[in-house]
Design a protein around this motif. Sequence first.
Motif, PDB file in Angstrom:
ATOM      1  N   ARG A 180     -13.185  83.130-124.044  1.00  0.00           N
ATOM      2  CA  ARG A 180     -11.830  83.677-124.218  1.00  0.00           C
ATOM      3  C   ARG A 180     -11.676  84.363-125.572  1.00  0.00           C
ATOM      4  O   ARG A 180     -11.035  85.418-125.679  1.00  0.00           O
ATOM      5  CB  ARG A 180     -10.794  82.549-124.067  1.00  0.00           C
ATOM      6  CG  ARG A 180     -10.686  82.044-122.634  1.00  0.00           C
ATOM      7  CD  ARG A 180      -9.898  80.758-122.548  1.00  0.00           C
ATOM      8  NE  ARG A 180      -8.479  80.935-122.802  1.00  0.00           N
ATOM      9  CZ  ARG A 180      -7.576  81.271-121.868  1.00  0.00           C
ATOM     10  NH1 ARG A 180      -7.974  81.487-120.629  1.00  0.00           N
ATOM     11  NH2 ARG A 180      -6.298  81.386-122.168  1.00  0.00           N
ATOM     12  N   ILE A 181     -12.268  83.773-126.595  1.00  0.00           N
ATOM     13  CA  ILE A 181     -12.224  84.398-127.924  1.00  0.00           C
ATOM     14  C   ILE A 181     -12.956  85.737-127.896  1.00  0.00           C
ATOM     15  O   ILE A 181     -12.485  86.747-128.454  1.00  0.00           O
ATOM     16  CB  ILE A 181     -12.844  83.469-128.980  1.00  0.00           C
ATOM     17  CG1 ILE A 181     -12.031  82.169-129.100  1.00  0.00           C
ATOM     18  CG2 ILE A 181     -12.919  84.173-130.320  1.00  0.00           C
ATOM     19  CD1 ILE A 181     -10.615  82.354-129.569  1.00  0.00           C
ATOM     20  N   ALA A 182     -14.111  85.780-127.225  1.00  0.00           N
ATOM     21  CA  ALA A 182     -14.881  87.022-127.137  1.00  0.00           C
ATOM     22  C   ALA A 182     -14.109  88.089-126.377  1.00  0.00           C
ATOM     23  O   ALA A 182     -14.132  89.272-126.755  1.00  0.00           O
ATOM     24  CB  ALA A 182     -16.221  86.745-126.438  1.00  0.00           C
ATOM     25  N   ALA A 183     -13.397  87.674-125.320  1.00  0.00           N
ATOM     26  CA  ALA A 183     -12.588  88.632-124.567  1.00  0.00           C
ATOM     27  C   ALA A 183     -11.470  89.187-125.433  1.00  0.00           C
ATOM     28  O   ALA A 183     -11.160  90.391-125.397  1.00  0.00           O
ATOM     29  CB  ALA A 183     -12.016  87.964-123.314  1.00  0.00           C
ATOM     30  N   GLY A 184     -10.855  88.319-126.247  1.00  0.00           N
ATOM     31  CA  GLY A 184      -9.790  88.769-127.141  1.00  0.00           C
ATOM     32  C   GLY A 184     -10.293  89.730-128.195  1.00  0.00           C
ATOM     33  O   GLY A 184      -9.635  90.715-128.533  1.00  0.00           O
ATOM     34  N   ASN A 185     -11.488  89.465-128.707  1.00  0.00           N
ATOM     35  CA  ASN A 185     -12.074  90.358-129.709  1.00  0.00           C
ATOM     36  C   ASN A 185     -12.428  91.722-129.122  1.00  0.00           C
ATOM     37  O   ASN A 185     -12.552  92.707-129.853  1.00  0.00           O
ATOM     38  CB  ASN A 185     -13.326  89.723-130.316  1.00  0.00           C
ATOM     39  CG  ASN A 185     -13.010  88.497-131.155  1.00  0.00           C
ATOM     40  OD1 ASN A 185     -11.887  88.351-131.660  1.00  0.00           O
ATOM     41  ND2 ASN A 185     -13.979  87.596-131.295  1.00  0.00           N
ATOM     42  N   PRO A 207      -9.455  86.401-118.940  1.00  0.00           N
ATOM     43  CA  PRO A 207      -8.735  86.049-120.175  1.00  0.00           C
ATOM     44  C   PRO A 207      -7.277  85.671-119.953  1.00  0.00           C
ATOM     45  O   PRO A 207      -6.682  84.977-120.782  1.00  0.00           O
ATOM     46  CB  PRO A 207      -8.844  87.331-121.012  1.00  0.00           C
ATOM     47  CG  PRO A 207      -9.016  88.432-120.007  1.00  0.00           C
ATOM     48  CD  PRO A 207      -9.829  87.829-118.903  1.00  0.00           C
ATOM     49  N   LYS A 208      -6.672  86.098-118.835  1.00  0.00           N
ATOM     50  CA  LYS A 208      -5.264  85.786-118.592  1.00  0.00           C
ATOM     51  C   LYS A 208      -5.068  84.439-117.911  1.00  0.00           C
ATOM     52  O   LYS A 208      -3.936  84.051-117.625  1.00  0.00           O
ATOM     53  CB  LYS A 208      -4.633  86.893-117.743  1.00  0.00           C
ATOM     54  CG  LYS A 208      -4.522  88.224-118.460  1.00  0.00           C
ATOM     55  CD  LYS A 208      -3.745  89.237-117.653  1.00  0.00           C
ATOM     56  CE  LYS A 208      -3.586  90.550-118.428  1.00  0.00           C
ATOM     57  NZ  LYS A 208      -2.828  91.556-117.658  1.00  0.00           N
TER      58      LYS A 208
END
Length: 364
Positions: A305-310, A282-283
């Motif tokens: 990336r959205i899933a990692a943020g969630n 994600p980074k």
Amino acid sequence: NLPLDESIEFLTIENGNHAVTCLQMFIDALVESGRAGDDRLGVHFFREWVQAVTGGMEINKPEQPQKQRPKKKQKKGNSSNNNSSRQFDHLPLGTLSLHNLASASIHTFRSMQHANVGSCLGTLDLTGAHGLTDSILSEVICSGSFPRIQRLSLKNSRKLTGKAVANLVKLRHLRAVDVGGCFNIHPNDVIEMVQHHPGTKKGTLTEIYAGGLGWTDVALETLLELTSKHLRGLGIGFSTYLSGPGLVLMLTKAAETLDRLSIPFVASVDDAVASALGKALPKLAVLDIRGCNKVYSLTGMMDGRIAAGNSGAMVAKHLFVLARYSGISNNSLEETSRLYRNELGEPIFDCVLDGGGTGGGVRR
């Protein structure tokens, strides 16, 4: 003619020094015209370069009287490099590029040595310097004359072998190294250098670019076992032996720190791998997937990336992607760009499919 403020001088170099820029443009013009040689790039030229970087500051720092203290035992091989580096700590660091200087010889590097270029040289680009050999690297560059080098590119210097890579452990302040395209170097040579480099233990050797060396899943796993806690940049492109699942599994180990990844022309990278990398890293802020012709869309990566943020992971605000010669089309890119935007309505990623001759795909 006012005295220089030493507290901001490093920033001056970083943000642009007109004298250094002029000399660099002179080097680039000589290389482009085929007129570069030791008669033009000799010791007097490199003395001018040192003068431009330092602004006329004294090279040798005046010694201050100190109270005598009992001497501590030092490990062999460490004292000389450390002392020579500390001697020049008061000087700013400059950047020198000899990119594609095919005529570079032992005389070129001896001239740099005699001009004391190493006292203020932080970044050295020797990409495509075909005259660079193992002996030059070991006897000049890694001999203690260039103790402050932090970033070094040896890309496409094809006479270099594993012996040259082994000598890089002597550059104790090295933070980033590029040996991509040096086909006489094996992944095990890079791994051994990383294992013995003092920057690995300190966590300061953070960028390793070594594409085109024939990386395998096993070699990549060994490298990441040594560097996963501090690695920020990795280049392992042109590797036909890497598997997609293995690539994702190994890179996940560096998820906390990795923000630059270069995997061009890795045949196993497809949409599924790109999606998994989006979630696992994600980074990530810069991604090179040029030549990965099985990647047809960035939607899966952005979904990851959205899933990692969630899930609570820290996600980089913006992603820059190099995707020339990939399977991504302009229509696919426009569709993904419409889907993923920030609060201001701006795309949260940039993707270069064709630089258009403007250098849009260059990131240094």
